[in-house]
Design a protein around this motif. Sequence first.
Motif, PDB file in Angstrom:
ATOM      1  N   GLY A 173     -14.495  65.756 -58.894  1.00 62.59           N
ATOM      2  CA  GLY A 173     -15.108  64.649 -58.172  1.00 62.59           C
ATOM      3  C   GLY A 173     -15.511  64.960 -56.750  1.00 62.59           C
ATOM      4  N   SER A 174     -14.898  65.957 -56.137  1.00 59.53           N
ATOM      5  CA  SER A 174     -15.200  66.299 -54.748  1.00 59.53           C
ATOM      6  C   SER A 174     -16.285  67.367 -54.626  1.00 59.53           C
ATOM      7  CB  SER A 174     -13.926  66.787 -54.039  1.00 59.53           C
ATOM      8  OG  SER A 174     -12.951  65.765 -53.997  1.00 59.53           O
ATOM      9  N   ILE A 224     -26.304  67.806 -56.874  1.00 57.48           N
ATOM     10  CA  ILE A 224     -27.615  67.183 -56.718  1.00 57.48           C
ATOM     11  C   ILE A 224     -27.557  65.828 -57.425  1.00 57.48           C
ATOM     12  CG2 ILE A 224     -30.089  67.367 -57.183  1.00 57.48           C
ATOM     13  CD1 ILE A 224     -29.680  70.420 -57.405  1.00 57.48           C
ATOM     14  N   PRO A 225     -27.732  64.723 -56.711  1.00 56.56           N
ATOM     15  CA  PRO A 225     -27.476  63.413 -57.312  1.00 56.56           C
ATOM     16  C   PRO A 225     -28.656  62.782 -58.031  1.00 56.56           C
ATOM     17  CG  PRO A 225     -27.938  63.146 -54.995  1.00 56.56           C
ATOM     18  CD  PRO A 225     -27.987  64.633 -55.266  1.00 56.56           C
ATOM     19  N   ALA A 226     -29.879  63.314 -57.827  1.00 51.25           N
ATOM     20  CA  ALA A 226     -31.100  62.644 -58.280  1.00 51.25           C
ATOM     21  C   ALA A 226     -31.090  61.204 -57.735  1.00 51.25           C
ATOM     22  CB  ALA A 226     -31.223  62.707 -59.797  1.00 51.25           C
ATOM     23  N   VAL A 240     -15.816  60.706 -62.223  1.00 55.54           N
ATOM     24  CA  VAL A 240     -14.778  59.961 -61.517  1.00 55.54           C
ATOM     25  C   VAL A 240     -14.754  58.540 -62.064  1.00 55.54           C
ATOM     26  CG1 VAL A 240     -14.024  59.020 -59.294  1.00 55.54           C
ATOM     27  CG2 VAL A 240     -15.006  61.327 -59.411  1.00 55.54           C
ATOM     28  N   VAL A 241     -13.561  58.014 -62.322  1.00 52.96           N
ATOM     29  CA  VAL A 241     -13.380  56.622 -62.733  1.00 52.96           C
ATOM     30  C   VAL A 241     -12.315  55.997 -61.836  1.00 52.96           C
ATOM     31  CG1 VAL A 241     -12.847  55.027 -64.606  1.00 52.96           C
ATOM     32  CG2 VAL A 241     -13.940  57.223 -65.129  1.00 52.96           C
ATOM     33  N   PRO A 278     -21.017  64.224 -53.534  1.00 52.82           N
ATOM     34  CA  PRO A 278     -19.899  64.280 -54.484  1.00 52.82           C
ATOM     35  C   PRO A 278     -19.845  63.002 -55.318  1.00 52.82           C
ATOM     36  CG  PRO A 278     -19.185  64.760 -52.220  1.00 52.82           C
ATOM     37  CD  PRO A 278     -20.557  64.162 -52.129  1.00 52.82           C
ATOM     38  N   ALA A 279     -19.489  63.119 -56.581  1.00 54.24           N
ATOM     39  CA  ALA A 279     -19.354  61.945 -57.437  1.00 54.24           C
ATOM     40  C   ALA A 279     -18.318  60.976 -56.870  1.00 54.24           C
ATOM     41  CB  ALA A 279     -18.967  62.369 -58.853  1.00 54.24           C
ATOM     42  N   ARG A 280     -17.320  61.528 -56.199  1.00 54.00           N
ATOM     43  CA  ARG A 280     -16.287  60.665 -55.616  1.00 54.00           C
ATOM     44  C   ARG A 280     -16.887  59.701 -54.594  1.00 54.00           C
ATOM     45  NH1 ARG A 280     -10.648  59.452 -56.222  1.00 54.00           N
ATOM     46  NH2 ARG A 280     -10.438  57.805 -54.676  1.00 54.00           N
TER      47      ARG A 280
END
Length: 387
Positions: free
Chosen positions: A34-35, A39-41, A19-20, A279-281
């Motif tokens: 993005g949604s 797993i974000p670490a 996502v940008v 989520p990356a978003r």
Amino acid sequence: MRSAIGRLVAQQLGRASVVVLDPVSGTTLLDVRGSRSRIPASTAKLATAAAALDVLGPDTRLATTAHRDDRTVYLVGGGDPTLVRARGGDPDAGGRPSLTALAEAVAADYGTQTSLTVVYDASAFAGPGLGPGWGASYPRLGVAAPVSALVVDDARVRPGATARVNDPARQAGEVFAALLEAQGLKVRKVRKGELAEGAREIARVESATIADIVQRTLTDSENNFAEALAHLVGGRLLQDPSFSGGARATTQALQALGLDVDGLTLADGSGLSRQNRIPARLLADLLAASVSSTDPELVPMASGLAVAGLTGTLADRFSSAATKAGRGFVHAKTGTLTGVSSLAGTVLDAEGRTLVFAMIDDRVRSLAGVRSTMDVIASTLATCGCD
């Protein structure tokens, strides 16, 4: 934007979320899965940082205190993960609060040759010391110590060592006792306990501000700092200073900030647990809030991000020909677990705009390859004026 980095994302990050955003205009410049919850670490520390700044307040300090009840002195932890045994320097100038200074103040109150019992109290935190899904070897490997409200020297087995102790509160109590004896007091016993009603406070040392602790947490990806902050948030919001309480309180805090927490599942505050999903978003929205004027309390998050090629967990990255354009211009939080690589931060582009990005891949076959691709993408953002 798609012509600048779309091919890289498609060919080399085919399963990842990217996502940008332009945080000033609110425009989404790129959103690829993005949604999707991932797993974000250690990029999960961004959520912990935001919750800590919002709930605890950026100017709050954490106290470690000593209390006197006749010939019993209580060492009470308040959740400060930055305490050291030696003289740590001024916490407001990059130093740390000192257990030696606390011992000197106690000795001044008692006088020398007094025989004491030391009781160490870490009851400000509750629940297990190791987070959900954490390896039992994490303390020995130095990944993280059992989380405790009372800890000294990052719970290392000795200053400068990698391995950490299994009982940080006991270690702190024993170190404190030795420091008291060095001041001429006699310690006949050291034991675990809780502060007695009626005991009076005789000394304290305080940490740097929460804003400063957040910045250190993000720059160097300090796992135990993050867990202390999450436990404190859980205690403040839900009266549950534990892993589960911190996770639930962090989610509640982000929701109160107006962020969309759909797809968010937290198990700890550091990102060590593979049970976390973000989520990356949401990471991008968190960073957008930190660089905008809408949530000024979150500003320390942005200044705590590691600087590409220069500081923290990015000091040894962005050195290749393909990434040197991002050196100094990309500021980001890294994340790495087995099979997981993430990078989320800000970048100043060729038009002078600050852009926000978040990338997570939790099905990684080559960590080095994915990490390099993420660095190239961030660096490419620095060279283009992309729409």
